[in-house]
Design an enzyme around this catalytic site. Structure first.
Site, mmCIF file in Angstrom:
data_model
loop_
_atom_site.group_PDB
_atom_site.id
_atom_site.type_symbol
_atom_site.label_atom_id
_atom_site.label_comp_id
_atom_site.label_asym_id
_atom_site.label_seq_id
_atom_site.Cartn_x
_atom_site.Cartn_y
_atom_site.Cartn_z
ATOM 1 N N ARG A 39 9.023 -1.811 11.913
ATOM 2 C CA ARG A 39 7.790 -1.289 12.494
ATOM 3 C C ARG A 39 6.758 -2.394 12.699
ATOM 4 O O ARG A 39 5.638 -2.118 13.114
ATOM 5 C CB ARG A 39 7.209 -0.192 11.601
ATOM 6 C CG ARG A 39 8.032 1.070 11.627
ATOM 7 C CD ARG A 39 7.367 2.179 10.827
ATOM 8 N NE ARG A 39 8.180 3.396 10.861
ATOM 9 C CZ ARG A 39 7.928 4.470 10.121
ATOM 10 N NH1 ARG A 39 6.884 4.478 9.295
ATOM 11 N NH2 ARG A 39 8.704 5.529 10.204
ATOM 12 N N GLU A 73 17.355 2.054 14.356
ATOM 13 C CA GLU A 73 17.688 3.471 14.505
ATOM 14 C C GLU A 73 19.191 3.700 14.413
ATOM 15 O O GLU A 73 19.634 4.688 13.839
ATOM 16 C CB GLU A 73 17.130 4.023 15.822
ATOM 17 C CG GLU A 73 15.619 4.138 15.821
ATOM 18 C CD GLU A 73 15.087 4.918 14.638
ATOM 19 O OE1 GLU A 73 15.719 5.900 14.222
ATOM 20 O OE2 GLU A 73 14.028 4.541 14.106
ATOM 21 N N LEU A 122 28.376 -0.819 6.071
ATOM 22 C CA LEU A 122 27.535 0.243 6.637
ATOM 23 C C LEU A 122 28.370 1.411 7.144
ATOM 24 O O LEU A 122 27.862 2.517 7.297
ATOM 25 C CB LEU A 122 26.712 -0.295 7.815
ATOM 26 C CG LEU A 122 25.287 -0.759 7.527
ATOM 27 C CD1 LEU A 122 24.651 -1.305 8.789
ATOM 28 C CD2 LEU A 122 24.429 0.362 6.964
ATOM 29 N N GLY A 123 29.648 1.157 7.439
ATOM 30 C CA GLY A 123 30.517 2.224 7.927
ATOM 31 C C GLY A 123 30.272 2.559 9.391
ATOM 32 O O GLY A 123 29.441 1.940 10.052
ATOM 33 N N TYR A 124 31.020 3.550 9.876
ATOM 34 C CA TYR A 124 30.898 3.968 11.276
ATOM 35 C C TYR A 124 30.911 2.752 12.195
ATOM 36 O O TYR A 124 29.964 2.472 12.930
ATOM 37 C CB TYR A 124 29.622 4.787 11.498
ATOM 38 C CG TYR A 124 29.569 6.030 10.651
ATOM 39 C CD1 TYR A 124 30.252 7.181 11.026
ATOM 40 C CD2 TYR A 124 28.862 6.029 9.463
ATOM 41 C CE1 TYR A 124 30.215 8.316 10.232
ATOM 42 C CE2 TYR A 124 28.826 7.172 8.653
ATOM 43 C CZ TYR A 124 29.501 8.295 9.050
ATOM 44 O OH TYR A 124 29.462 9.408 8.269
ATOM 45 N N TYR A 164 18.766 11.277 20.619
ATOM 46 C CA TYR A 164 17.779 10.878 19.611
ATOM 47 C C TYR A 164 17.399 9.402 19.743
ATOM 48 O O TYR A 164 16.212 9.050 19.776
ATOM 49 C CB TYR A 164 18.295 11.151 18.178
ATOM 50 C CG TYR A 164 17.466 10.366 17.200
ATOM 51 C CD1 TYR A 164 16.150 10.710 16.978
ATOM 52 C CD2 TYR A 164 17.976 9.210 16.589
ATOM 53 C CE1 TYR A 164 15.341 9.946 16.154
ATOM 54 C CE2 TYR A 164 17.177 8.450 15.765
ATOM 55 C CZ TYR A 164 15.854 8.816 15.547
ATOM 56 O OH TYR A 164 15.061 8.053 14.755
ATOM 57 N N CYS A 198 8.576 16.861 3.213
ATOM 58 C CA CYS A 198 9.381 18.060 3.501
ATOM 59 C C CYS A 198 10.844 17.746 3.174
ATOM 60 O O CYS A 198 11.724 17.783 4.017
ATOM 61 C CB CYS A 198 9.202 18.473 4.961
ATOM 62 S SG CYS A 198 9.778 20.145 5.274
ATOM 63 N N CYS A 215 4.943 20.973 -0.611
ATOM 64 C CA CYS A 215 4.060 21.642 0.354
ATOM 65 C C CYS A 215 2.585 21.394 0.043
ATOM 66 O O CYS A 215 1.762 21.372 0.958
ATOM 67 C CB CYS A 215 4.355 23.141 0.380
ATOM 68 S SG CYS A 215 6.061 23.498 0.844
#
Ligand code: SF4
Length: 410
Positions: free
Chosen positions: A35, A47, A90-92, A130, A202, A209
């Site tokens: 960021r 991402e 990290l896999g995938y 996304y 959340c 909450c």
């Protein structure tokens, strides 16, 4: 009951949500390495990494990756093995291969500049709805919607969605809701804030909450549904499987092959490995100790997390096996090993059991170090003999790396 996102959102409520979220972000937004700038390359990279694990686990990967490939041009010019090596753990791995391909497209077709609109971004390899929304909003401040794990849960609670959150109609509702609330001013901050609120407040269990800036706009809070929304179908049951891993050794080197495009961990190097049935498992050289160990492993198996996904509560076990020197495999297993490698296994030198979970499988990997004789490699596979030192440079799956570490310790 199907909720239409627009039914659930008056314009007054929408403004309250936007004001509350942006106000909260100024005070509580997370400081993360990606960021620090709005560089679309860094946004994209972070991402894709975050799709498979936690922020804490991604930070060191992100820092190593951007040190090696500081921009899209350097990634496009890299060898795929360099990319996979930095992705190791990290896999995938298809995501790493798609990153590499997409970088090459950005360089060749867009002169190294990322497109700034969702539809063009989605044409790049591996970029879905996304990720395109994240790049467009975080890097280019375009009012693009996002729905990922944290925002999916948050939106579902805000609109008190009582259907299975993964169903097609729920996904449609959630995307419509996301599109309806994203503001034209500071959409990037707004989306990042929503992800932070989903992650920090959340939470899946025990949402806080009382600390939530969206409590006055939350239908689940209003109706006391925080504990039951989002609704999810029960998980697919875990299946136990066994694999045989064979480290074939010849003249001090070990046989590995590159996994093909159609296999799991495609592109990574691996030892000889294949699934075996119960009868084959029972024929392994450690048969005498197998049943006692099976009982204890079954009792401990929960199989919730994927192999190669850092940051989760994964349980990876190793256990030395009883295997007297000189034992060999059954005739049929010897034939299967020879068929998959081209080399014949001879006496067993050492053995180790590993376990891991991948998708819905809980895998027991029985691994044996063997001498190889009459080594004649299959020519239809990319395979080779590697020294122990060279293993450190190859991209391996997490269990492949565990086997390599075990070999170093022998
Ligand atoms: Fe989630 Fe509670 Fe906030 Fe609603 S009030 S969004 S359930 S943390």
């Amino acid at each position: 009951m199907t909720i239409n996102a627009n039914d659930a959102l008056s314009s007054a409520r929408k403004r309250r949500i936007q004001k509350a979220v942006l106000g909260w972000y100024g005070l509580h937004g997370r400081k993360l390495p990606w960021r620090e700038s709005a560089d679309p390359y860094r946004v994209w990279l972070s991402e894709v990494m975050l799709q498979q694990t936690t922020v804490a686990a991604v930070v060191p990967y992100f820092e190593r990756f951007t040190a090696a490939f500081p921009d899209v041009e350097s990634l496009a010019a890299a060898e795929i093995d360099e990319v996979l090596k930095l992705w190791e753990g990290l896999g995938y791995y298809s995501r790493a291969r798609n990153l590499h391909k997409a970088a090459q497209v950005v360089v060749s077709e867009y002169s190294g500049k990322f497109p700034d609109d969702v539809s063009t971004l989605r044409e790049l390899p591996g970029i879905g709805r996304y990720t395109a929304g994240a790049i467009a909003s975080f890097a280019f401040d375009k009012p693009a919607a996002i729905v990922e794990a944290n925002t999916e849960r948050l939106y579902a609670r805000l609109i008190a969605l009582r259907e299975d959150v993964r169903s097609t109609s729920s996904q449609k509702t959630l995307w419509e809701f996301a599109e309806s609330i994203v503001p034209s001013e500071r959409p990037g901050d707004f989306n990042q804030a929503l992800m932070d609120i989903g992650s920090k407040i959340c939470r899946p269990q025990d949402p806080d909450c009382d600390q939530c800036p969206l409590q006055p706009c939350c239908h689940s809070f209003e109706q006391g549904l925080q504990g039951t929304v989002p609704v999810r179908k029960p998980r697919v049951p875990i299946t136990a499987v066994s694999e045989l891993g064979v480290v074939l050794q010849h003249r001090g080197k070990f046989l590995l092959r590159r996994r093909t495009e159609t296999e799991r961990w495609a592109g990574m190097w691996d030892f000889v490995r294949f699934e075996i049935d119960d009868a084959e498992a029972a024929s392994l050289p450690f048969t005498q100790t197998l049943s006692a160990r099976s009982t204890s492993l079954r009792a401990n198996s929960n199989g919730k997390k994927n192999d190669d996904v850092p940051g989760g509560k994964k349980r990876r076990r190793t256990q030395s096996l009883f295997s007297p020197a000189g034992e060999t495999f059954s005739e049929s297993l010897t034939a299967r090993i020879a068929e998959s490698s081209g080399a014949l296994p001879r006496q067993v030198l050492a053995s180790m059991e590993f376990s891991y979970s991948v998708t819905r499988y809980k895998v027991r990997l029985f691994c044996f170090l063997c001498k190889a004789e009459t080594p004649k490699l299959r020519e239809d596979h990319e395979q080779n003999w590697f020294s122990i030192e060279k293993l450190g440079e190859l991209p391996l799956s997490t269990t492949g790396r565990q086997i390599a570490v075990w070999l170093e310790q022998l």
